[in-house]
Design a protein around this motif. Structure first.
Motif, mmCIF file in Angstrom:
data_model
loop_
_atom_site.group_PDB
_atom_site.id
_atom_site.type_symbol
_atom_site.label_atom_id
_atom_site.label_comp_id
_atom_site.label_asym_id
_atom_site.label_seq_id
_atom_site.Cartn_x
_atom_site.Cartn_y
_atom_site.Cartn_z
ATOM 1 N N SER A 1 67.749 21.224 25.521
ATOM 2 C CA SER A 1 68.679 20.784 26.559
ATOM 3 C C SER A 1 68.772 21.804 27.688
ATOM 4 O O SER A 1 68.882 23.011 27.455
ATOM 5 N N GLY A 2 68.709 21.286 28.923
ATOM 6 C CA GLY A 2 68.810 22.139 30.094
ATOM 7 C C GLY A 2 67.543 22.882 30.440
ATOM 8 O O GLY A 2 67.482 23.572 31.461
ATOM 9 N N GLN A 3 66.505 22.746 29.626
ATOM 10 C CA GLN A 3 65.272 23.488 29.856
ATOM 11 C C GLN A 3 64.047 22.585 29.944
ATOM 12 O O GLN A 3 63.421 22.492 30.995
ATOM 13 N N SER A 4 63.699 21.924 28.836
ATOM 14 C CA SER A 4 62.443 21.183 28.851
ATOM 15 C C SER A 4 62.341 20.219 27.679
ATOM 16 O O SER A 4 63.093 20.312 26.703
ATOM 17 N N VAL A 5 61.373 19.312 27.816
ATOM 18 C CA VAL A 5 60.943 18.443 26.725
ATOM 19 C C VAL A 5 59.431 18.589 26.632
ATOM 20 O O VAL A 5 58.719 18.343 27.612
ATOM 21 N N SER A 6 58.937 19.017 25.485
ATOM 22 C CA SER A 6 57.492 19.197 25.322
ATOM 23 C C SER A 6 56.922 18.074 24.465
ATOM 24 O O SER A 6 57.508 17.666 23.460
ATOM 25 N N LEU A 7 55.773 17.565 24.892
ATOM 26 C CA LEU A 7 55.079 16.499 24.204
ATOM 27 C C LEU A 7 53.730 16.991 23.702
ATOM 28 O O LEU A 7 53.069 17.811 24.357
ATOM 29 N N VAL A 8 53.331 16.487 22.548
ATOM 30 C CA VAL A 8 51.994 16.758 22.007
ATOM 31 C C VAL A 8 51.330 15.427 21.693
ATOM 32 O O VAL A 8 51.973 14.384 21.684
ATOM 33 N N ARG A 9 50.027 15.467 21.429
ATOM 34 C CA ARG A 9 49.305 14.228 21.132
ATOM 35 C C ARG A 9 49.924 13.508 19.939
ATOM 36 O O ARG A 9 50.312 14.121 18.956
ATOM 37 N N ASN A 10 49.999 12.195 20.055
ATOM 38 C CA ASN A 10 50.443 11.343 18.957
ATOM 39 C C ASN A 10 49.207 10.940 18.155
ATOM 40 O O ASN A 10 48.396 10.134 18.609
ATOM 41 N N GLU A 11 49.057 11.523 16.983
ATOM 42 C CA GLU A 11 47.856 11.269 16.182
ATOM 43 C C GLU A 11 47.771 9.822 15.697
ATOM 44 O O GLU A 11 46.705 9.368 15.261
ATOM 45 N N ASN A 12 48.877 9.084 15.779
ATOM 46 C CA ASN A 12 48.870 7.683 15.358
ATOM 47 C C ASN A 12 48.693 6.710 16.531
ATOM 48 O O ASN A 12 48.815 5.489 16.352
ATOM 49 N N TYR A 13 48.416 7.225 17.730
ATOM 50 C CA TYR A 13 48.268 6.359 18.906
ATOM 51 C C TYR A 13 47.094 5.407 18.729
ATOM 52 O O TYR A 13 46.019 5.793 18.260
ATOM 53 N N PHE A 14 47.284 4.146 19.138
ATOM 54 C CA PHE A 14 46.266 3.121 18.934
ATOM 55 C C PHE A 14 45.089 3.245 19.893
ATOM 56 O O PHE A 14 44.001 2.710 19.626
ATOM 57 N N GLY A 15 45.274 3.911 21.024
ATOM 58 C CA GLY A 15 44.228 4.001 22.033
ATOM 59 C C GLY A 15 43.369 5.237 21.887
ATOM 60 O O GLY A 15 43.472 5.988 20.903
ATOM 61 N N PRO A 16 42.507 5.488 22.880
ATOM 62 C CA PRO A 16 41.672 6.685 22.847
ATOM 63 C C PRO A 16 42.518 7.962 22.804
ATOM 64 O O PRO A 16 43.620 8.003 23.346
ATOM 65 N N LYS A 17 41.982 8.979 22.178
ATOM 66 C CA LYS A 17 42.680 10.254 22.092
ATOM 67 C C LYS A 17 42.844 10.846 23.496
ATOM 68 O O LYS A 17 41.876 10.969 24.235
ATOM 69 N N TYR B 1 43.276 13.511 26.588
ATOM 70 C CA TYR B 1 42.579 14.774 26.806
ATOM 71 C C TYR B 1 43.501 15.996 26.724
ATOM 72 O O TYR B 1 43.139 17.021 26.141
ATOM 73 N N LEU B 2 44.664 15.913 27.319
ATOM 74 C CA LEU B 2 45.541 17.082 27.384
ATOM 75 C C LEU B 2 46.111 17.426 26.014
ATOM 76 O O LEU B 2 46.452 16.543 25.229
ATOM 77 N N ASP B 3 46.233 18.723 25.747
ATOM 78 C CA ASP B 3 46.856 19.172 24.492
ATOM 79 C C ASP B 3 48.354 18.918 24.515
ATOM 80 O O ASP B 3 48.948 18.520 23.518
ATOM 81 N N LYS B 4 48.947 19.159 25.668
ATOM 82 C CA LYS B 4 50.408 19.132 25.737
ATOM 83 C C LYS B 4 50.844 18.730 27.141
ATOM 84 O O LYS B 4 50.168 19.021 28.130
ATOM 85 N N VAL B 5 52.001 18.063 27.206
ATOM 86 C CA VAL B 5 52.649 17.735 28.474
ATOM 87 C C VAL B 5 54.076 18.247 28.371
ATOM 88 O O VAL B 5 54.796 17.908 27.426
ATOM 89 N N VAL B 6 54.484 19.061 29.336
ATOM 90 C CA VAL B 6 55.826 19.647 29.318
ATOM 91 C C VAL B 6 56.596 19.160 30.539
ATOM 92 O O VAL B 6 56.141 19.315 31.681
ATOM 93 N N PHE B 7 57.751 18.550 30.300
ATOM 94 C CA PHE B 7 58.663 18.151 31.364
ATOM 95 C C PHE B 7 59.750 19.218 31.440
ATOM 96 O O PHE B 7 60.514 19.401 30.488
ATOM 97 N N THR B 8 59.787 19.920 32.551
ATOM 98 C CA THR B 8 60.724 21.032 32.690
ATOM 99 C C THR B 8 61.861 20.645 33.633
ATOM 100 O O THR B 8 61.634 20.009 34.667
ATOM 101 N N VAL B 9 63.092 20.974 33.254
ATOM 102 C CA VAL B 9 64.280 20.605 34.029
ATOM 103 C C VAL B 9 64.428 21.557 35.210
ATOM 104 O O VAL B 9 64.715 22.751 35.034
ATOM 105 N N VAL B 10 64.203 21.036 36.412
ATOM 106 C CA VAL B 10 64.305 21.827 37.644
ATOM 107 C C VAL B 10 65.084 20.977 38.656
ATOM 108 O O VAL B 10 64.494 20.187 39.396
ATOM 109 N N PRO B 11 66.397 21.104 38.710
ATOM 110 C CA PRO B 11 67.196 20.236 39.587
ATOM 111 C C PRO B 11 66.947 20.441 41.077
ATOM 112 O O PRO B 11 67.029 19.492 41.854
#
Length: 543
Positions: free
Chosen positions: A218-234, A236-246
Motif C-alpha cells: 500500500s502506498g508504494q507498488s503492486v508487482s506482477l509476475v508471470r501467471n504459469e497457468n495462463y492459457f495463452g503464450p508465455k 516475455y517480461l519477467d515482471k511488471v511493477v505498477f508504482t504509486v506516483v501521484p
C-alpha cells in the motif's frame, strides 16, 4: 460468427486510420518526429517494466472504488469475455467466438476450453454467470459499470464452455462493453462477499491474465509476475511493477531517469523536454475521451439550461487546450469524440464560442443580476459555490482557469483540492459535491448510455444526476439499432440534443501522449489503456 458489431468496427477502424494518416501529413496534432524505434531483432524474454499509477489501486474491476488508478492493473490480470482488438473491434479473449440471435435479444459466447485460474482451479461458464448474475446485475451491490448492462436480463450457463446473455432489448454494443473493464471474477473465491473482500481487492487476487499479483504494498507498488497457468503464450517480461506516483512531475522525472518504462504524459508542458531526452520515445495516440464539468442537478441553480449554457460560453476552452494541453486537443460539445470518426458530428465544434458577454446575458435571463460588488445575485443570495478538485493530471490548472473565467462574469468559485482517492469517494461514490471537473474514457463505440441515462443518476456514471426522458429515449434507440446507418442517425441526434441541453458541460477532447523507453518493444498502436490487454507481447531489447 462475431456478427454485425465487428463489421461496424471495421468501418470505424478504416475511417480512423484515414484520420491518423491525414494527421500525420499535417503534423499539427503530433508531438514531433520522435517515435518508438523499430526493433532490430526478434522478441527476447526477461526484464522488468515499471508503470506509474496515481494512487493505491483496487484489484477488482467491478468494485465501486476501482477507477483509473486500478484499470491498468485489472486489464492485465483479469481477462474479459472479449477485449479491444488492435483494429478497435471487440476481439476474442475468454470467449473464442459469439453469435447473435436473429431477433437480437440474446448473444451466445463459446468460451475457451482448458482455461485455469492462477490458483490452478478450472475456469468455466459458471464464473461468467456468477460475475454477471450475482455481482453486476445485483442493484444493491453497486458494481462499477453496472449501468452498461441495463439491457441484460440474465446470463445462462448453456454448458461448461458456453454462456448466453439474454436481453430485454437489442444491445448492439454488448461485445464492446464486455471488452471494457469487464474482467471475469472467480466464483470459488468470491461467492461470499464479491466486492468487499480486502484480501482480494488489496492483496493477491486469483486471476486469469498473463500476469498475476506477486505483492501489493500500500502506498508504494503492486508487482506482477508471470501467471504459469495462463492459457495463452508465455509473456516475455519477467515482471511488471505498477508504482504509486501521484505527482505527474515526479512521474516525468522518473521517466527521464529511466525508473519508469512507459506512461501517459498528463503534463504536456513537458513534451519538448521529454522529446529531447535520450532513451525515450514520445508518441501520440487517438483517444475516446473527453473532459467535462459536472454541475450537480440537485442544486436548483444549475437546473436552468441557460445557466449551463452561460457557463460554457464563459469558459475559454481554447485557452485551456492551448495552455494546459499545448494544443493537443479540440473543443468538445458532445460526448461523441472525433476518434469515433464514423459517428462524430464536426458541425457542432463551433457551437459555443468563448463569449463572456453572451454568458452574462444568459445569466441575466435566468434571473442573476450583478450586485454592488459585481457578483451575481438572485433572491438576495450571491452566485457562489465550491468546486472539488482531484489531484490528478491537468485537473488543478484547469480548475484554476475555469475559476478565473467564471469570476469575469460574476460567479464566485471556491476550489477544494483533494487527494485523488478521497475525491473519488466524496464526489463520485457518495455524490457529495456541487461542481467538479473530470473526464470519461469509454469503449470504442458511441453508446454512452451508462453516463447519461436517468437510471444511472445518483448511483451509476451519470455524475450530474441529469434526467431527461427524451435523452433516455435516444440512448435506448442507439442501443437497439442494429443497422450502421440507423445508429449513425440516432447518434447524430444525440450529439445535437446533448450539445443543446448540456447534461455535462463539455470541455475538450484530448489526445493521449505516451512516453516509453526506447528499449520497450511490442506495444501496439493503441491508447495505453487498451495496450495493457497486449502486455504479454511487450518485450525489452537488450542494451
Amino acid at each position: 460468427m462475431v456478427g454485425l458489431a465487428r463489421t461496424y468496427f471495421r468501418l470505424f477502424a478504416l475511417v480512423l486510420v484515414a484520420t491518423l494518416v491525414l494527421s500525420a501529413c499535417t503534423g499539427a496534432s503530433q508531438p514531433g518526429a520522435s517515435t518508438a524505434p523499430s526493433a532490430q531483432s526478434g522478441p527476447v524474454a526477461g526484464g522488468t517494466v515499471t508503470i506509474p499509477i496515481g494512487a493505491d489501486p483496487t484489484l477488482n474491476p467491478w468494485s465501486p472504488n476501482a477507477f483509473v488508478e486500478s484499470l491498468f492493473i485489472n486489464r492485465v490480470i483479469f481477462e474479459g469475455i472479449t477485449k479491444p482488438g488492435k483494429d478497435l473491434a471487440p476481439a476474442p479473449d475468454l470467449a473464442e467466438s459469439w453469435t447473435i440471435a436473429p431477433d437480437g435479444l440474446s448473444w451466445t459466447f463459446k468460451l475457451r476450453s482448458g482455461v485455469k485460474w492462477s490458483d490452478g482451479q478450472a475456469f468455466s461458464a459458471d464464473d461468467v454467470a456468477f460475475t454477471f448474475n450475482d455481482i453486476v446485475l445485483k442493484p444493491d451491490l453497486g458494481a462499477q459499470n453496472r449501468a452498461s448492462y441495463a439491457a441484460v436480463k440474465s446470463v445462462t450457463v448453456v454448458d461448461p464452455n458456453t454462456v448466453r446473455f439474454d436481453l430485454s432489448r437489442k444491445f448492439a454494443a454488448l461485445a464492446s462493453f464486455l471488452a471494457y473493464n469487464a474482467g471475469i471474477l472467480p466464483k470459488h473465491v468470491l461467492s461470499a462477499d464479491p466486492l468487499k473482500t480486502t484480501s482480494f481487492n488489496k492483496g493477491v487476487p486469483v486471476s486469469t491474465g498473463p500476469y498475476k499479483v506477486e505483492k501489493y504494498t500500500s502506498g508504494q507498488s503492486v508487482s506482477l509476475v508471470r501467471n504459469e497457468n495462463y492459457f495463452g503464450p508465455k509473456p516475455y517480461l519477467d515482471k511488471v511493477v505498477f508504482t504509486v506516483v501521484p505527482d505527474p512531475n515526479t512521474q516525468i522525472a522518473q521517466a527521464l531517469s529511466g525508473d519508469i518504462s512507459i506512461m501517459i504524459l498528463d503534463n504536456k508542458a513537458a513534451v519538448d523536454r521529454v522529446k529531447s531526452a535520450s532513451g525515450l520515445a514520445v508518441v501520440s495516440r487517438p483517444l475516446v475521451q473527453y473532459y467535462w464539468l459536472a454541475l450537480n442537478q440537485t442544486d436548483q441553480r444549475f437546473t436552468d439550461v441557460k445557466v449551463r449554457q452561460a457557463f460554457v460560453q464563459a469558459i475559454d476552452r481554447q485557452a485551456i487546450i492551448k495552455s494546459v494541453e499545448l494544443g493537443y486537443g479540440s473543443i468538445a460539445n458532445s460526448p461523441i469524440t472525433p476518434a469515433l470518426a464514423a459517428y462524430y458530428d464536426p458541425s457542432l465544434a463551433s457551437k459555443y464560442p468563448y463569449d463572456p458577454q453572451k454568458a452574462k446575458d444568459l445569466l441575466a435571463q435566468a434571473g442573476w443580476k450583478p450586485g454592488a460588488d459585481g457578483v451575481l445575485q438572485k433572491d438576495g443570495k450571491a452566485f457562489q459555490f465550491t468546486m472539488d478538485v482531484g489531484q490528478r493530471g491537468v485537473l488543478e490548472p484547469v480548475n484554476a482557469l475555469i475559476q478565473q473565467d467564471l469570476k469575469k462574469v460574476g460567479v464566485i468559485v471556491d476550489l477544494n483540492t483533494m487527494e485523488w482517492n478521497a475525491y473519488i469517494q466524496k464526489d463520485v461514490v457518495r455524490r457529495e459535491y456541487t461542481a467538479t471537473v473530470n473526464w470519461w474514457t469509454y469503449p470504442s463505440d458511441p453508446d454512452v448510455f451508462p453516463y447519461y441515462h436517468s437510471s444511472a443518476a445518483g448511483k451509476g456514471f451519470n455524475i450530474p444526476g441529469y434526467q431527461d426522458p427524451k435523452l433516455d429515449d435516444l440512448l435506448v434507440q442507439g442501443q437497439s439499432a442494429s443497422d450502421l446507418e440507423a445508429r449513425k442517425a440516432v447518434y447524430k441526434q444525440l450529439q445535437a440534443y446533448t450539445s443543446e441541453t448540456l447534461p455535462y458541460l463539455f470541455l475538450w477532447y484530448p489526445q493521449e501522449i505516451d512516453v516509453l523507453s526506447s528499449s520497450l518493444k511490442g506495444v501496439p498502436e493503441l491508447g495505453l489503456r487498451d495496450a495493457m490487454h497486449y502486455i504479454g507481447e511487450w518485450w525489452l531489447a537488450k542494451k
